[in-house]
Design an enzyme around this catalytic site. Structure first.
Site, PDB file in Angstrom:
ATOM      1  N   ASN A  71     -50.775  36.157 -24.133  1.00  0.00           N
ATOM      2  CA  ASN A  71     -49.641  36.710 -23.386  1.00  0.00           C
ATOM      3  C   ASN A  71     -48.413  35.853 -23.600  1.00  0.00           C
ATOM      4  OD1 ASN A  71     -48.331  35.518 -20.720  1.00  0.00           O
ATOM      5  ND2 ASN A  71     -50.415  34.695 -20.863  1.00  0.00           N
ATOM      6  N   ALA A  72     -47.271  36.515 -23.569  1.00  0.00           N
ATOM      7  CA  ALA A  72     -45.981  35.805 -23.580  1.00  0.00           C
ATOM      8  C   ALA A  72     -45.052  36.552 -22.636  1.00  0.00           C
ATOM      9  CB  ALA A  72     -45.401  35.737 -24.985  1.00  0.00           C
ATOM     10  N   LEU A  75     -42.352  34.214 -17.849  1.00  0.00           N
ATOM     11  CA  LEU A  75     -41.988  33.864 -16.462  1.00  0.00           C
ATOM     12  C   LEU A  75     -41.076  34.891 -15.788  1.00  0.00           C
ATOM     13  CD1 LEU A  75     -41.470  29.995 -16.817  1.00  0.00           C
ATOM     14  CD2 LEU A  75     -43.389  31.162 -15.728  1.00  0.00           C
ATOM     15  N   ASN A 101     -46.428  28.554  -7.525  1.00  0.00           N
ATOM     16  CA  ASN A 101     -46.282  28.018  -8.879  1.00  0.00           C
ATOM     17  C   ASN A 101     -44.792  27.965  -9.210  1.00  0.00           C
ATOM     18  OD1 ASN A 101     -46.096  28.657 -12.037  1.00  0.00           O
ATOM     19  ND2 ASN A 101     -48.096  27.749 -11.685  1.00  0.00           N
ATOM     20  N   ASN A 128     -45.445  23.966 -12.511  1.00  0.00           N
ATOM     21  CA  ASN A 128     -45.854  24.496 -13.801  1.00  0.00           C
ATOM     22  C   ASN A 128     -45.141  23.690 -14.888  1.00  0.00           C
ATOM     23  OD1 ASN A 128     -46.256  25.954 -16.121  1.00  0.00           O
ATOM     24  ND2 ASN A 128     -45.712  27.938 -15.238  1.00  0.00           N
ATOM     25  N   CYS A 131     -45.980  26.013 -19.154  1.00  0.00           N
ATOM     26  CA  CYS A 131     -45.860  27.362 -19.697  1.00  0.00           C
ATOM     27  C   CYS A 131     -45.454  27.310 -21.171  1.00  0.00           C
ATOM     28  CB  CYS A 131     -44.828  28.190 -18.923  1.00  0.00           C
ATOM     29  SG  CYS A 131     -44.689  29.863 -19.589  1.00  0.00           S
ATOM     30  N   LYS A 166     -49.661  21.326 -12.863  1.00  0.00           N
ATOM     31  CA  LYS A 166     -50.462  22.142 -13.795  1.00  0.00           C
ATOM     32  C   LYS A 166     -50.198  21.696 -15.226  1.00  0.00           C
ATOM     33  CE  LYS A 166     -51.913  26.814 -14.864  1.00  0.00           C
ATOM     34  NZ  LYS A 166     -51.803  28.221 -14.486  1.00  0.00           N
ATOM     35  N   THR A 194     -52.480  28.097 -20.688  1.00  0.00           N
ATOM     36  CA  THR A 194     -52.983  28.769 -21.898  1.00  0.00           C
ATOM     37  C   THR A 194     -52.802  27.914 -23.160  1.00  0.00           C
ATOM     38  OG1 THR A 194     -50.850  29.850 -22.026  1.00  0.00           O
ATOM     39  CG2 THR A 194     -52.629  31.105 -21.037  1.00  0.00           C
ATOM     40  N   GLY A 218     -58.839  33.412 -21.266  1.00  0.00           N
ATOM     41  CA  GLY A 218     -60.068  34.204 -21.230  1.00  0.00           C
ATOM     42  C   GLY A 218     -61.275  33.369 -21.627  1.00  0.00           C
TER      43      GLY A 218
HETATM   44  C1  LIG Z   1     -50.580  37.488 -18.017  1.00  0.00           C
HETATM   45  C2  LIG Z   1     -50.612  36.030 -17.656  1.00  0.00           C
HETATM   46  C3  LIG Z   1     -49.526  35.455 -16.973  1.00  0.00           C
HETATM   47  C4  LIG Z   1     -49.558  34.092 -16.628  1.00  0.00           C
HETATM   48  N1  LIG Z   1     -48.490  33.557 -15.927  1.00  0.00           N
HETATM   49  C5  LIG Z   1     -48.546  32.258 -15.530  1.00  0.00           C
HETATM   50  C6  LIG Z   1     -47.506  31.690 -14.721  1.00  0.00           C
HETATM   51  O1  LIG Z   1     -46.544  32.355 -14.326  1.00  0.00           O
HETATM   52  N2  LIG Z   1     -47.608  30.366 -14.391  1.00  0.00           N
HETATM   53  C7  LIG Z   1     -48.683  29.583 -14.787  1.00  0.00           C
HETATM   54  O2  LIG Z   1     -48.731  28.387 -14.460  1.00  0.00           O
HETATM   55  N3  LIG Z   1     -49.686  30.119 -15.527  1.00  0.00           N
HETATM   56  C8  LIG Z   1     -49.650  31.409 -15.888  1.00  0.00           C
HETATM   57  N4  LIG Z   1     -50.691  31.941 -16.632  1.00  0.00           N
HETATM   58  C9  LIG Z   1     -51.808  31.073 -17.011  1.00  0.00           C
HETATM   59  C10 LIG Z   1     -53.011  31.230 -16.061  1.00  0.00           C
HETATM   60  O3  LIG Z   1     -52.646  30.897 -14.728  1.00  0.00           O
HETATM   61  C11 LIG Z   1     -54.189  30.338 -16.510  1.00  0.00           C
HETATM   62  O4  LIG Z   1     -53.763  28.979 -16.527  1.00  0.00           O
HETATM   63  C12 LIG Z   1     -54.703  30.686 -17.904  1.00  0.00           C
HETATM   64  O5  LIG Z   1     -54.637  32.074 -18.142  1.00  0.00           O
HETATM   65  C13 LIG Z   1     -56.146  30.215 -18.120  1.00  0.00           C
HETATM   66  O6  LIG Z   1     -57.035  30.762 -17.172  1.00  0.00           O
HETATM   67  P1  LIG Z   1     -57.881  32.126 -17.428  1.00  0.00           P
HETATM   68  O7  LIG Z   1     -58.570  31.980 -18.746  1.00  0.00           O
HETATM   69  O8  LIG Z   1     -58.821  32.230 -16.246  1.00  0.00           O
HETATM   70  O9  LIG Z   1     -56.878  33.230 -17.430  1.00  0.00           O
HETATM   71  C14 LIG Z   1     -50.679  33.291 -16.984  1.00  0.00           C
HETATM   72  C15 LIG Z   1     -51.761  33.881 -17.664  1.00  0.00           C
HETATM   73  C16 LIG Z   1     -51.751  35.230 -17.990  1.00  0.00           C
HETATM   74  C17 LIG Z   1     -52.951  35.819 -18.705  1.00  0.00           C
END
Ligand SMILES: Cc1cc2nc3c(=O)[nH]c(=O)nc-3n(C[C@H](O)[C@H](O)[C@H](O)COP(=O)(O)O)c2cc1C
Length: 305
Positions: A71-72, A75, A101, A128, A131, A166, A194, A218
């Protein structure tokens, strides 16, 4: 009725269970409350909030990847003022811990966010510093120990709630980043955000994601997240909130054995909105099966060879 104690502590914060919704995959909670009562959760981390409104990156913002997704989003959020007025009052009324966050371009942004959140009634701020989908701040700060320490210290001086930091996995020595957060006074570190990734459309030869790169999340990232959580567990004395690829109650237990005091779940919720309640229901029997009587007793109990 199970007698297993699911309550857990992240520093001074006590959660009814270790399952916390991860940032960006749960909005500000309201849409998800159509599926279940948020009161079953240990906590909710809000979408990343910035000082000013952000419209995010142009599409495509999401791509499939083996074992997960890229994903991108960039924010996208309404900005702190609107979030405090329109989103947090509802979320705070739910019977769960609320963590905001906060994402910025520079030190000044993080300070403004911490100031704005004083007295609002939330339970913690998650800085955060990780990101990968925006051009300035965030991951650039989170890859430099001196900057992590500076931003953490500045926010810690201002905020009236605990500060979680984070961390990004896109570094060589994540333990050093956790140490910098600890030196700045962080109450906890959360990881991982991520992993920086890419997909290419072979016909157009263009990256599938308009931002060219995106963050990989994931189940595919789970082994990397576990390894990094354990590295941080060995490096610091503050609690760790572990996330990255958790898909089941067994994964929760594995993450806690690696050293996490609580966990967050992100991508799994995008696949199935009921995934966290399902994990919470299954957790006591998984703990029973390994002879544990509480969730807190397994933290960091991995026995390395
Ligand atoms: C669609 C999407 C949006 C995300 N937005 C944020 C965000 O706004 N701030 C943040 O710290 N992490 C964000 N993340 C990261 C997740 O909070 C998490 O750190 C990362 O996806 C790994 O966990 P997971 O494998 O359980 O998703 C986002 C992840 C996804 C998939």
């Amino acid at each position: 009725m199970s007698t297993i104690d699911l309550s857990c502590r992240v520093g001074d914060l006590t959660c009814k269970n270790p399952l916390i919704a991860a940032s960006g995959t749960f909005g500000f909670g309201r849409e998800m409350s159509r599926f279940f009562d948020l009161g079953v959760l240990g906590g909710v981390v809000s979408k990343g909030v910035t000082v000013k409104e952000r419209r995010g990156n142009p599409p495509h913002r999401i791509a499939e990847a083996p074992g997960g997704m890229l994903n991108a989003v960039g924010l996208q959020n309404p900005g702190i003022e609107k979030v405090i007025k329109e989103d947090l009052p509802w979320l705070i009324k739910q019977d769960t811990k609320v963590i905001v966050n906060a994402a910025g371009d520079d030190l000044g942004d993080y300070v403004k966010l911490a100031e704005a959140l004083n007295g609002v009634g939330i339970d913690a701020i998650e800085l955060n510093l990780s990101c990968p989908n925006v051009k300035t701040g965030c991951m650039a700060i989170g890859s430099e120990p001196a900057l992590i320490e500076e931003v953490t210290r500045a926010c810690k001086e201002i905020a009236d709630v605990p500060i979680w930091v984070k961390l990004t996995p896109n570094v060589t020595h994540i333990g050093d980043m956790a140490k910098a957060a600890e030196a700045g006074g962080a109450d906890a570190v959360s990881l991982i955000n991520t992993l920086l990734g890419m997909r290419i459309d072979i016909r157009t030869k263009r990256p599938v994601i308009r931002n060219n790169t995106g963050g990989y999340s994931g189940p595919g990232v789970f082994p990397v997240a576990l390894r990094m959580v354990h590295e941080c567990f060995k490096a610091v004395n503050i609690p760790i909130v572990g996330l990255g690829g958790i898909m089941s109650a067994e994964d929760v237990v594995e993450m806690m054995l690696a050293g996490a005091s609580a966990v967050q779940v992100g991508t799994a919720t995008l696949l199935d909105p009921y995934t966290m309640p399902t994990m919470i229901e299954a957790l006591p029997s998984v703990l029973e099966s390994i002879g544990a009587t509480s969730v807190s007793e397994i933290v960091g109990q991995m026995r390395p060879w």
